[in-house]
Design a protein around this motif. Structure first.
Motif, PDB file in Angstrom:
ATOM      1  N   HIS A 107       0.827  -1.206   0.000  1.00  0.00           N
ATOM      2  CA  HIS A 107       0.000   0.000   0.000  1.00  0.00           C
ATOM      3  C   HIS A 107       0.859   1.253   0.000  1.00  0.00           C
ATOM      4  O   HIS A 107       0.687   2.121  -0.847  1.00  0.00           O
ATOM      5  CB  HIS A 107      -0.948  -0.010   1.194  1.00  0.00           C
ATOM      6  CG  HIS A 107      -1.900  -1.175   1.152  1.00  0.00           C
ATOM      7  ND1 HIS A 107      -2.891  -1.279   0.220  1.00  0.00           N
ATOM      8  CD2 HIS A 107      -1.984  -2.295   1.907  1.00  0.00           C
ATOM      9  CE1 HIS A 107      -3.571  -2.404   0.402  1.00  0.00           C
ATOM     10  NE2 HIS A 107      -3.029  -3.043   1.430  1.00  0.00           N
ATOM     11  N   ASP A 108       1.761   1.390   0.920  1.00  0.00           N
ATOM     12  CA  ASP A 108       2.641   2.557   0.990  1.00  0.00           C
ATOM     13  C   ASP A 108       4.018   2.135   0.514  1.00  0.00           C
ATOM     14  O   ASP A 108       4.829   1.635   1.273  1.00  0.00           O
ATOM     15  CB  ASP A 108       2.709   3.090   2.424  1.00  0.00           C
ATOM     16  CG  ASP A 108       3.464   4.401   2.502  1.00  0.00           C
ATOM     17  OD1 ASP A 108       3.765   4.978   1.431  1.00  0.00           O
ATOM     18  OD2 ASP A 108       3.755   4.860   3.610  1.00  0.00           O
ATOM     19  N   ARG A 109       4.279   2.324  -0.767  1.00  0.00           N
ATOM     20  CA  ARG A 109       5.517   1.836  -1.349  1.00  0.00           C
ATOM     21  C   ARG A 109       6.662   2.833  -1.237  1.00  0.00           C
ATOM     22  O   ARG A 109       7.773   2.538  -1.658  1.00  0.00           O
ATOM     23  CB  ARG A 109       5.289   1.464  -2.813  1.00  0.00           C
ATOM     24  CG  ARG A 109       4.309   0.310  -2.950  1.00  0.00           C
ATOM     25  CD  ARG A 109       4.165  -0.118  -4.367  1.00  0.00           C
ATOM     26  NE  ARG A 109       3.132  -1.141  -4.464  1.00  0.00           N
ATOM     27  CZ  ARG A 109       2.878  -1.803  -5.574  1.00  0.00           C
ATOM     28  NH1 ARG A 109       3.568  -1.551  -6.658  1.00  0.00           N
ATOM     29  NH2 ARG A 109       1.923  -2.706  -5.602  1.00  0.00           N
ATOM     30  N   ASP A 110       6.392   4.006  -0.729  1.00  0.00           N
ATOM     31  CA  ASP A 110       7.444   5.013  -0.509  1.00  0.00           C
ATOM     32  C   ASP A 110       7.295   5.568   0.907  1.00  0.00           C
ATOM     33  O   ASP A 110       6.974   6.738   1.105  1.00  0.00           O
ATOM     34  CB  ASP A 110       7.321   6.128  -1.546  1.00  0.00           C
ATOM     35  CG  ASP A 110       8.512   7.060  -1.550  1.00  0.00           C
ATOM     36  OD1 ASP A 110       9.511   6.766  -0.873  1.00  0.00           O
ATOM     37  OD2 ASP A 110       8.448   8.093  -2.242  1.00  0.00           O
TER      38      ASP A 110
END
Length: 171
Positions: A39-42
């Motif tokens: 979901h939060d790739r960064d």
């Protein structure tokens, strides 16, 4: 007594809310979680500058406008082509580039841990005699030389005068 009350409530068909404390992983652990984030790739916001939208690239001033359908289709085509071109390029390059980056960082880490830091520590441990010799050289040779040059040049006096004053002195 508490157990008896819980049995009576469960027998009556009521729903109970149960709160449990689950032991979490060590917060100060030095090992990173290798599971990929979907979901939060960064999470560390490394690529903040890559938030490019259609409005950042293409904008029409109020005085000149294309047809509404052209604007909508160009917006849709921009977003779809950006998304799918990125997906295709990342499909082709992500695995080889991540493999190369992993190898590079592994080699750099190994060199830093097993070669560079031991050499630096070896130099730091054995540099005390170099510091002593260097201080002696500075005190015996270099410091007296520059002290005497400073005393010789300290007597030089420079006076600046305007061109008018110089002309009157030369005549």
């Amino acid at each position: 007594m508490e157990e008896q009350r819980l049995k009576d409530n469960s027998a009556a068909g009521e729903l109970m809310e149960v709160k449990m404390d689950v032991p979490s992983e060590d917060v100060n652990s030095t090992h990173s979680d290798t599971r990929p984030l979907l979901h939060d790739r960064d999470p560390k916001r490394v690529n903040r500058s890559l938030k490019v939208t259609f409005e950042d690239v293409i904008a029409e001033p109020p005085s000149v406008r294309s047809f509404d359908k052209v604007w909508l289709w160009s917006h849709a085509l921009f977003e779809v082509s950006r998304l799918w071109c990125y997906r295709i390029i990342s499909l082709l390059l992500a695995v080889p580039v991540s493999l190369a980056a992993g190898l590079l960082f592994a080699v750099l880490s190994c060199l830093h841990i097993w070669l560079i830091m031991p050499c630096v520590q070896l130099l730091l441990i054995n540099m005390h005699w170099v510091q002593t010799v260097w201080a002696s050289i500075l005190n015996i040779l270099i410091s007296p030389f520059f002290t005497s040059i400073g005393q010789c040049c300290g007597q030089i006096n420079i006076q600046l005068a305007k061109d008018e004053d110089r002309k009157t002195r030369c005549v």
